[in-house]
Design a protein around this motif. Structure first.
Motif, PDB file in Angstrom:
ATOM      1  N   ASP A 294     234.771  17.435  66.480  1.00  0.00           N
ATOM      2  CA  ASP A 294     235.418  16.400  67.279  1.00  0.00           C
ATOM      3  C   ASP A 294     234.873  15.032  66.887  1.00  0.00           C
ATOM      4  N   PRO A 295     235.719  14.011  66.876  1.00  0.00           N
ATOM      5  CA  PRO A 295     235.271  12.684  66.416  1.00  0.00           C
ATOM      6  C   PRO A 295     234.040  12.158  67.146  1.00  0.00           C
ATOM      7  N   GLN A 296     233.919  12.427  68.444  1.00  0.00           N
ATOM      8  CA  GLN A 296     232.768  11.923  69.193  1.00  0.00           C
ATOM      9  C   GLN A 296     231.451  12.453  68.653  1.00  0.00           C
ATOM     10  N   LEU A 297     231.436  13.720  68.271  1.00  0.00           N
ATOM     11  CA  LEU A 297     230.205  14.323  67.753  1.00  0.00           C
ATOM     12  C   LEU A 297     230.056  14.104  66.256  1.00  0.00           C
ATOM     13  N   ARG A 298     231.174  14.056  65.569  1.00  0.00           N
ATOM     14  CA  ARG A 298     231.110  13.920  64.115  1.00  0.00           C
ATOM     15  C   ARG A 298     230.773  12.495  63.685  1.00  0.00           C
ATOM     16  N   TYR A 299     231.250  11.510  64.449  1.00  0.00           N
ATOM     17  CA  TYR A 299     231.013  10.105  64.108  1.00  0.00           C
ATOM     18  C   TYR A 299     230.453   9.376  65.327  1.00  0.00           C
ATOM     19  N   PRO A 300     229.275   9.739  65.785  1.00  0.00           N
ATOM     20  CA  PRO A 300     228.740   9.179  67.030  1.00  0.00           C
ATOM     21  C   PRO A 300     228.503   7.678  66.972  1.00  0.00           C
ATOM     22  N   ARG A 301     228.329   7.121  65.781  1.00  0.00           N
ATOM     23  CA  ARG A 301     228.047   5.696  65.654  1.00  0.00           C
ATOM     24  C   ARG A 301     229.294   4.860  65.385  1.00  0.00           C
ATOM     25  N   ASN A 302     230.466   5.504  65.443  1.00  0.00           N
ATOM     26  CA  ASN A 302     231.708   4.779  65.159  1.00  0.00           C
ATOM     27  C   ASN A 302     232.731   5.038  66.264  1.00  0.00           C
ATOM     28  N   PRO A 303     232.450   4.600  67.490  1.00  0.00           N
ATOM     29  CA  PRO A 303     233.355   4.893  68.607  1.00  0.00           C
ATOM     30  C   PRO A 303     234.746   4.292  68.436  1.00  0.00           C
ATOM     31  N   ALA A 304     234.862   3.232  67.615  1.00  0.00           N
ATOM     32  CA  ALA A 304     236.182   2.642  67.391  1.00  0.00           C
ATOM     33  C   ALA A 304     237.129   3.620  66.699  1.00  0.00           C
ATOM     34  N   SER A 305     236.577   4.645  66.054  1.00  0.00           N
ATOM     35  CA  SER A 305     237.422   5.611  65.338  1.00  0.00           C
ATOM     36  C   SER A 305     237.768   6.834  66.173  1.00  0.00           C
ATOM     37  N   TRP A 306     237.206   6.939  67.378  1.00  0.00           N
ATOM     38  CA  TRP A 306     237.395   8.148  68.176  1.00  0.00           C
ATOM     39  C   TRP A 306     238.822   8.249  68.712  1.00  0.00           C
ATOM     40  N   VAL A 307     239.327   9.445  68.767  1.00  0.00           N
ATOM     41  CA  VAL A 307     240.527   9.781  69.533  1.00  0.00           C
ATOM     42  C   VAL A 307     240.217  11.062  70.291  1.00  0.00           C
ATOM     43  N   LYS A 308     240.888  11.275  71.390  1.00  0.00           N
ATOM     44  CA  LYS A 308     240.611  12.449  72.213  1.00  0.00           C
ATOM     45  C   LYS A 308     241.295  13.682  71.641  1.00  0.00           C
ATOM     46  N   THR A 309     240.610  14.799  71.737  1.00  0.00           N
ATOM     47  CA  THR A 309     241.098  16.048  71.169  1.00  0.00           C
ATOM     48  C   THR A 309     241.170  17.125  72.237  1.00  0.00           C
ATOM     49  N   THR A 310     241.971  18.136  71.953  1.00  0.00           N
ATOM     50  CA  THR A 310     242.104  19.267  72.859  1.00  0.00           C
ATOM     51  C   THR A 310     241.086  20.336  72.488  1.00  0.00           C
ATOM     52  N   LYS A 311     241.231  21.514  73.054  1.00  0.00           N
ATOM     53  CA  LYS A 311     240.307  22.619  72.800  1.00  0.00           C
ATOM     54  C   LYS A 311     241.122  23.873  72.473  1.00  0.00           C
ATOM     55  N   PRO A 312     241.268  24.224  71.201  1.00  0.00           N
ATOM     56  CA  PRO A 312     241.975  25.465  70.873  1.00  0.00           C
ATOM     57  C   PRO A 312     241.196  26.687  71.344  1.00  0.00           C
ATOM     58  N   ALA A 313     241.894  27.790  71.510  1.00  0.00           N
ATOM     59  CA  ALA A 313     241.219  29.057  71.786  1.00  0.00           C
ATOM     60  C   ALA A 313     240.314  29.405  70.611  1.00  0.00           C
ATOM     61  N   PRO A 314     239.175  30.048  70.866  1.00  0.00           N
ATOM     62  CA  PRO A 314     238.262  30.376  69.761  1.00  0.00           C
ATOM     63  C   PRO A 314     238.937  31.084  68.600  1.00  0.00           C
ATOM     64  N   ARG A 315     239.863  31.966  68.860  1.00  0.00           N
ATOM     65  CA  ARG A 315     240.518  32.710  67.778  1.00  0.00           C
ATOM     66  C   ARG A 315     241.404  31.825  66.915  1.00  0.00           C
ATOM     67  N   ASP A 316     241.796  30.647  67.437  1.00  0.00           N
ATOM     68  CA  ASP A 316     242.712  29.765  66.711  1.00  0.00           C
ATOM     69  C   ASP A 316     242.010  28.567  66.071  1.00  0.00           C
ATOM     70  N   ARG A 317     240.727  28.431  66.315  1.00  0.00           N
ATOM     71  CA  ARG A 317     240.022  27.272  65.791  1.00  0.00           C
ATOM     72  C   ARG A 317     240.093  27.244  64.260  1.00  0.00           C
ATOM     73  N   ASN A 318     240.536  26.118  63.738  1.00  0.00           N
ATOM     74  CA  ASN A 318     240.664  25.861  62.296  1.00  0.00           C
ATOM     75  C   ASN A 318     241.718  26.719  61.615  1.00  0.00           C
ATOM     76  N   ARG A 319     242.607  27.323  62.370  1.00  0.00           N
ATOM     77  CA  ARG A 319     243.731  28.048  61.762  1.00  0.00           C
ATOM     78  C   ARG A 319     244.613  27.109  60.948  1.00  0.00           C
ATOM     79  N   PHE A 320     244.705  25.863  61.392  1.00  0.00           N
ATOM     80  CA  PHE A 320     245.582  24.893  60.744  1.00  0.00           C
ATOM     81  C   PHE A 320     244.759  23.797  60.062  1.00  0.00           C
ATOM     82  N   ARG A 321     243.645  24.174  59.479  1.00  0.00           N
ATOM     83  CA  ARG A 321     242.738  23.171  58.909  1.00  0.00           C
ATOM     84  C   ARG A 321     243.399  22.363  57.796  1.00  0.00           C
ATOM     85  N   ASP A 322     244.420  22.896  57.142  1.00  0.00           N
ATOM     86  CA  ASP A 322     245.079  22.179  56.040  1.00  0.00           C
ATOM     87  C   ASP A 322     246.362  21.482  56.476  1.00  0.00           C
TER      88      ASP A 322
END
Length: 567
Positions: A294-322
């Motif tokens: 998530d942008p908040q954790l991945r780029y903690p020093r760049n809050p201007a780049s953050w957007v809010k994200t949802t939470k996929p089910a664990p089985r679906d996480r990164n299914r659509f990474r491409d």
């Protein structure tokens, strides 16, 4: 992968988006999920009234009528007539009850997602196969006020926002406390002999800590199972109010809602009397807990780049990474002479929007499986043949179009919603281009149930439209300040392929006018073009006429192409 917080959107006067450009990668659409739909039972825990409601703090960050019981909404007028008019000009009074062809009143299952856009349906194979392909797809679904509380209040009342008066999501005129729930669709249906069942997210602010509403059961519901307070946005640890009893779950919320749906559909009471069930999923709305990408954790020093994200089910996480962002011409583009443009975005922010888009699609996979489980339960219990199934969303969502990320904007990507339905009386495999709205859904459900609304409804019963070709229609639009306020930020009109919007600020006339027939991505504002002065004048007159409409004074006529209404 996610971020906690309230609904959000940026409107003129709010903090502008900070800056960035689409990251790419090959388009990656996974194969249809054909796995079995197993019940996912988990241990639940009892929760005291004061506990579990503040586990997820909600932020307020910005990102992204009168009683008239005399008329039952059984017909859709054309040009002000109370009769249906066929393409040949013949008059025929046609009701929803007649169109269903059912000797008994149908059950109605309404499934809604939170913030799902029409284009998201292509990633929901079960919903397409089980509802759209076996029924009708409305290709011009519209949310007249495209944000959560006003849109859901319209689903409950059949009214536009200025009449049901739940204007926004929080603050003055906003949230759960702004809505009068004593005279709504479930109370009308209950009076007409229906069981009424609710599961999932209700209105923003319901059950919030300190409000004393966590155990409240809203009027008209025979089964009441909403999420409460901050747990609504905690996808992994929701708390439900089960008919006045708070129960906490360690379970992904979309799976929980599907479990609850299957449970209630399988009960013997469902076969004793007709029923209406509304299942309102939280996905793909943003929520938590956060994940490492998530942008908040991945780029903690760049809050201007953050957007809010949802939470996929664990089985679906990164299914659509491409998965790439939509390649629409209005992506990260400004409208010349447009007033609702976002500021240019940095490359990093565009990459974060791509991540958020990926997660939205991943979160919708669990909703899609929930649709499949619901239809399977109806078939298994012998109820499918007499059940109208609808899937829709409260509003659309922009993921970079016009340099915006969010909803409530006057652009097509924000106002458009997916609407598909199947069941008795619904043609199979048909596409309907005539506009339908959130208020129409409430009016149509009441008509299917032969229930008499207790309010002057603004919407129409759209079932007769299923037997007609394309018809034009006027739809008023409006929006209010996100964090409270009862004066509109904008009002406007959608009519045919045209969208007109006026910014409503004292002493300021700022307008946008688009013809989506020639400019589907709304890149060319015609409001300042003298060649379109007559059209602009007509839409100004329609806006003046309908922005305060109520009941019979709202535009209910549908008309043949080439015969648009005068202002």
């Amino acid at each position: 992968m996610s971020q906690v917080g309230h609904e959000w959107a940026v409107l003129p006067g709010d903090r502008p988006d900070t800056t960035y450009d689409a990251s790419a990668g090959a388009t990656g659409v996974p194969p249809e999920d054909r796995q079995g739909h197993r019940m996912n039972h988990r241990r639940s825990r009892r929760v005291p009234a004061s506990a579990g409601l503040t586990a997820l703090a909600l932020t307020a960050a910005v990102s992204g009528c009168a009683f008239s019981p005399s008329s039952t909404p059984s017909t859709s007028p054309i040009r002000g007539s109370g009769d249906m008019v066929t393409a040949t000009g013949e008059q025929a009074s046609v009701s929803s009850a007649a169109l269903t062809g059912a000797a008994r009143r149908p059950n109605v299952l309404l499934i809604t997602a939170d913030d799902a856009a029409p284009g998201d349906l292509r990633f929901m194979p079960h919903t397409r196969e089980l509802i759209a392909d076996r029924g009708v797809t409305f290709t011009n679904g519209v949310a007249p006020t495209p944000i959560c509380v006003p849109a859901r209040a319209s689903l409950l009342t059949g009214q536009y926002t200025h009449n049901h008066k739940a204007y926004t999501i929080e603050g003055k005129g906003g949230g759960y406390t702004s809505f009068d729930s004593r005279n709504t669709l479930p109370t009308w249906l209950r009076r007409s002999g229906y069981d009424t069942l609710f599961i999932g997210k209700y209105l923003n602010g319901y059950g919030d800590a300190g409000t004393g509403t966590a155990r409240k059961i809203e009027p008209g519901w025979t089964q009441w199972r909403p999420t409460v307070g901050g747990s609504t946005y905690n996808f992994m640890n929701p708390t439900l109010n089960i008919n006045g009893r708070l129960v906490g779950y360690h379970q992904y919320n979309s799976n929980l809602f599907a479990d609850q749906t299957v449970d209630l559909l399988g009960r013997s009471q469902r076969k004793r009397k007709p029923w209406f069930m509304w299942v309102n999923y939280v996905a793909p709305h943003h929520g938590g807990p956060l994940d490492a990408d998530d942008p908040q954790l991945r780029y903690p020093r760049n809050p201007a780049s953050w957007v809010k994200t949802t939470k996929p089910a664990p089985r679906d996480r990164n299914r659509f990474r491409d998965l790439r962002l939509p390649q629409d011409p209005n992506m990260f583009r400004r409208v010349r002479h447009g007033w609702d443009n976002g500021a240019p975005m940095s490359l990093l922010k565009r990459r974060n929007i791509r991540e958020a888009y990926q997660q939205r699609i991943e979160a919708l996979q669990s909703v899609d499986r929930g649709v499949a489980r619901s239809v399977a339960a109806l078939r298994r219990t012998g109820q499918l043949r007499n059940t109208v199934v609808m899937f829709t969303s409260d509003n659309g969502f922009l993921v970079g179009q016009h340099n915006r990320f969010g909803k409530l904007y006057s652009y097509n990507d924000s106002q458009r919603i997916p609407v598909v339905m199947s069941g008795p009386g619904v043609p199979r495999g048909k596409r309907v281009r005539t506009a339908v709205t959130n208020p129409d859904i409430a009016v149509t459900i009441a008509a299917l149930a032969r229930a008499k609304p207790g309010r002057r409804v603004d919407g129409i019963d759209f079932m007769p439209l299923l037997r007609m070709g394309y018809r034009g229609r006027v739809v008023p639009t409006e929006a209010y300040p996100v964090h409270g306020g009862t004066r509109p930020v904008y009002t406007g009109i959608r009519e045919g392929t045209w969208t007109y919007t006026r910014l409503r600020r004292d002493g300021v006339r700022r307008e946008e006018l688009y013809n989506r027939a020639t400019d589907p991505y709304e890149l060319h504002n015609l409001a300042g073009n003298t060649r379109y002065a007559a059209e602009l004048a007509r839409f100004r007159a329609l806006d003046r006429r309908y922005r305060d409409c109520a009941g019979a004074t709202c535009p209910k006529a549908v008309y043949l192409p080439g015969d648009p209404p005068a202002g």
